[in-house]
Motif scaffolding. Structure first.
Motif, short mmCIF file in Angstrom:
data_model
loop_
_atom_site.label_atom_id
_atom_site.label_comp_id
_atom_site.label_asym_id
_atom_site.label_seq_id
_atom_site.Cartn_x
_atom_site.Cartn_y
_atom_site.Cartn_z
N ASN A 39 0.78 -1.08 -0.15
CA ASN A 39 -0.13 -0.06 0.17
C ASN A 39 0.73 1.24 -0.03
O ASN A 39 0.41 2.27 0.22
CB ASN A 39 -1.10 0.15 1.09
CG ASN A 39 -0.13 0.18 2.35
OD1 ASN A 39 1.07 -0.02 2.61
ND2 ASN A 39 -0.94 -0.04 3.60
N GLY A 40 2.06 1.10 -0.15
CA GLY A 40 3.22 2.09 -0.46
C GLY A 40 3.51 2.77 0.81
O GLY A 40 3.98 3.98 0.89
N THR A 41 3.51 2.08 2.07
CA THR A 41 4.05 2.72 3.33
C THR A 41 4.98 1.80 3.79
O THR A 41 4.92 0.47 3.65
CB THR A 41 3.05 2.85 4.22
OG1 THR A 41 2.14 1.46 4.63
CG2 THR A 41 2.18 3.88 3.71
N THR A 42 6.02 2.13 4.72
CA THR A 42 6.81 1.37 5.27
C THR A 42 6.10 0.97 6.63
O THR A 42 5.42 1.85 7.26
CB THR A 42 8.12 2.36 5.70
OG1 THR A 42 8.84 2.70 4.41
CG2 THR A 42 9.15 1.31 6.52
N ARG A 43 6.57 -0.36 6.89
CA ARG A 43 5.84 -0.72 8.29
C ARG A 43 7.11 -0.57 9.35
O ARG A 43 8.14 -1.10 9.05
CB ARG A 43 5.54 -2.05 8.20
CG ARG A 43 4.48 -2.52 9.14
CD ARG A 43 3.73 -3.72 8.45
NE ARG A 43 2.31 -3.82 9.08
CZ ARG A 43 1.77 -5.25 9.10
NH1 ARG A 43 2.39 -5.93 8.37
NH2 ARG A 43 0.58 -5.16 9.65
#
Ligand code: SF4
Length: 308
Positions: free
Chosen positions: A5-9
């Motif tokens: 989803n385009g985010t860093t976790r």
């Protein structure tokens, strides 16, 4: 470095201690609660107040605690019985089985190394542990097969190029680990406690009781004599449990095994029974307890983030 989803976790390893809380607080402040996961490996052997602290801290920071644990529901002493090795200050299979492996399995099942950063609450004064932690997150679950080959590849700054053992992951498949408490402003326990008090959260009870670490009810096998003496004094029931489990292990598995060693006598094995009797005898004679035990030996708990 992004998720689908385009985010860093950002996955923070939560232990219930103040340093892991501060790691979580800083990570949330830097990246926002929505991208942060607080991962808690529950030994099911913790002081009850640790769970209160976790709940309140998570609610305050707006993050959800993700809990993992040993599927067999064992506590550290059950693990020692199963693996046939009594944990001590040097080797603690409980840490690997109850914390490291459940946490690593969650990472493998729920995250991608390329879009995940793992955070561990190592402070500026314990940075020598960082190479081992990097190494642990760069091997398969089977761990390092040849320490001599892999040890030199990991430094406090990062991973060096070079061949390692057969279980060493390619860099792209290894977990990136960060240590934000090693950055200024440096971790100040009193400041964290004061900030928590301002929002109505009491520090974990074990710190108030005098423990240096909030883990395993004061029965951590990595702890030193000072902590065991404290547990005997304020939680004799807990001490009695550990003493009975140590005795049982010696009867059924290895008569020479002990959690403690007597460093005033060449490091010979020192049972919890002998340690208790020594303190009781000293108390009866009424001189200072400090004559009898090593009051500076608090031991340490590098519990979760061990090397592979
Ligand atoms: S805190 Fe100590 S006793 Fe508990 S799991 Fe970790 S090493 Fe084992």
């Amino acid at each position: 470095m992004t998720n689908r989803n385009g985010t860093t976790r950002h996955v923070v390893m939560m232990s219930g201690g103040l340093s892991s809380y501060e790691t979580l607080r800083r990570t949330v402040a830097r990246y926002g609660a929505a991208s942060v996961v607080a991962l808690f490996a529950n030994t099911r052997f913790e002081d009850r107040d640790l769970y209160r602290f976790l709940r309140e801290a998570a609610a305050h920071l707006g993050v959800e605690i993700v809990e993992v644990s040993d599927p067999q529901g064992r506590n550290p002493f059950d693990v020692f019985d199963d693996v046939g090795f009594l944990g001590n200050s040097r080797l603690s299979p409980c840490s690997k089985i109850l914390k490291q492996i459940p946490a690593m399995l969650w990472l493998i099942e729920n995250c991608e190394p390329a879009s995940t950063i793992v955070y561990i609450g190592i402070g500026w004064d314990e940075q020598e542990r960082i190479p081992g932690i990097r190494s642990g997150h760069s091997h398969t679950l089977k761990g390092c097969r040849k320490t001599a080959l892999c040890k030199s590849l990991f430094t406090e700054e990062g991973r060096l190029p070079g061949p390692g053992c057969g279980n060493l992951l390619p860099e792209a498949d290894a977990w990136r680990v960060e240590f934000i408490l090693t950055e200024p402003p440096y971790f100040d326990r009193d400041k964290v406690v004061a900030e928590l008090a301002e929002v109505g959260i009491a520090e974990p009870a074990m710190y108030r009781e005098g423990y240096a670490h909030n883990n395993c009810q004061g029965l951590c096998v990595k702890a030193g004599q000072a902590q065991w003496a404290l547990t005997l004094r304020i939680h004799p029931d807990r001490y009695a449990y550990a003493e009975e489990r140590e005795q049982r292990f010696r009867r059924e598995k290895n008569p020479k095994a002990t959690i403690l060693r007597d460093w005033s006598d060449g490091g010979r094995p020192l049972t919890l029974t002998e340690f208790r009797e020594r303190i009781e005898a000293q108390n009866a004679a009424q001189p200072s307890l400090l004559d009898l035990i090593d009051e500076n030996d608090w031991g340490g708990c590098g519990c979760y983030p061990g090397a592979a």
